[in-house]
Design an enzyme around this catalytic site. Sequence first.
Site, PDB file in Angstrom:
ATOM      1  N   GLY A 119       0.832  -1.216   0.000  1.00  0.00           N
ATOM      2  CA  GLY A 119       0.000   0.000   0.000  1.00  0.00           C
ATOM      3  C   GLY A 119       0.857   1.253   0.000  1.00  0.00           C
ATOM      4  O   GLY A 119       1.651   1.434   0.902  1.00  0.00           O
ATOM      5  N   SER A 120       0.700   2.099  -0.992  1.00  0.00           N
ATOM      6  CA  SER A 120       1.670   3.165  -1.145  1.00  0.00           C
ATOM      7  C   SER A 120       1.252   4.128  -2.249  1.00  0.00           C
ATOM      8  O   SER A 120       0.128   4.092  -2.726  1.00  0.00           O
ATOM      9  CB  SER A 120       3.024   2.543  -1.486  1.00  0.00           C
ATOM     10  OG  SER A 120       2.852   1.491  -2.402  1.00  0.00           O
ATOM     11  N   ARG A 121       2.221   4.967  -2.666  1.00  0.00           N
ATOM     12  CA  ARG A 121       1.957   5.984  -3.669  1.00  0.00           C
ATOM     13  C   ARG A 121       3.234   6.265  -4.456  1.00  0.00           C
ATOM     14  O   ARG A 121       4.337   6.127  -3.925  1.00  0.00           O
ATOM     15  CB  ARG A 121       1.498   7.258  -2.949  1.00  0.00           C
ATOM     16  CG  ARG A 121       1.071   8.386  -3.844  1.00  0.00           C
ATOM     17  CD  ARG A 121       0.602   9.565  -3.008  1.00  0.00           C
ATOM     18  NE  ARG A 121       1.520  10.677  -3.072  1.00  0.00           N
ATOM     19  CZ  ARG A 121       1.667  11.592  -2.124  1.00  0.00           C
ATOM     20  NH1 ARG A 121       0.973  11.491  -1.011  1.00  0.00           N
ATOM     21  NH2 ARG A 121       2.499  12.584  -2.280  1.00  0.00           N
TER      22      ARG A 121
END
Length: 216
Positions: free
Chosen positions: A185-187
Site C-alpha cells: 500500500g503506497s503511492r
Amino acid sequence: MFHKEGYKIMAITAVSLLVINIGSYSLINQYWIKFAILLASIVFFILIVQFFRNPTRRTALNDDHVVAPVDGKVVAIEEVFEKEYFQEKRLQVSIFMSPLNVHVTRHPVGGIVKYSKYHPGKFLVAWHPKSSEENERTTVVVENAVTGPVLYRQIAGALAKRIVNYAQEGNEVIQGSDSGFIKFGSRVDVFLPIGTPIKVSLNEKVKGGITVIAEV
C-alpha cells in the site's frame, strides 16, 4: 507470474498457515472452528499471493510519452515546489495504490538514471500531504533527450514497511521496465516540467507501463 520480492514472503506464509492448521486439527475439537481457521488461512494466502502478482506488460516505447509507473488511481495533479533535486516548481502527478493493486514500479521513461536515493522515514497514510517528504521513500531521476529529466518518487504508506529500488545511477533503463517494488500500500509521485500536457484526470485508474500520463 509473481514478483521475485514475494517468493520468500509467500513461502513463509504458506508454511506458517500449514503449521497453524495442523495444530488446529490436532488440538481443537469443534469442527466449525477448524473450518473457520482453514477458510481464513486460504483467504489470507490468496490475498498475499495476489499482492505479489507481476503481470506481463508490453510498453509501447516512445520518448515523447511518460507512462504510469504503477497501477492505481490518480489522486493529485498539481504544481508543487520540488526541493530535493530540481529545487524549482514542477507539475506533480500522484498515483495511489491500494493493497489490491499490482505494486511493481516501472520506469515511466527510458534513458539514463541520473539520481537514485533512499530516504528512511515515517509511515503516514499515503494520501497524507506530508507523506511525500516525511515517509520512507526513494527518489529516482531518469533523463533522455526528449523528455529531459523526469523524477518519480516511491512513497511508503501506512501498511508499507519496505521499498525496493533497483535504479542505479549511471545505468541505462528501458521505459516500462521493472524499477522496484513497494510492499503493501503506497503511492508514486511523478514530477514533470510546468506546462507538460497531462493525459490523465483526477480519480482515473491507470496501469503501470501502459497508460500514458503525459506527452512532451
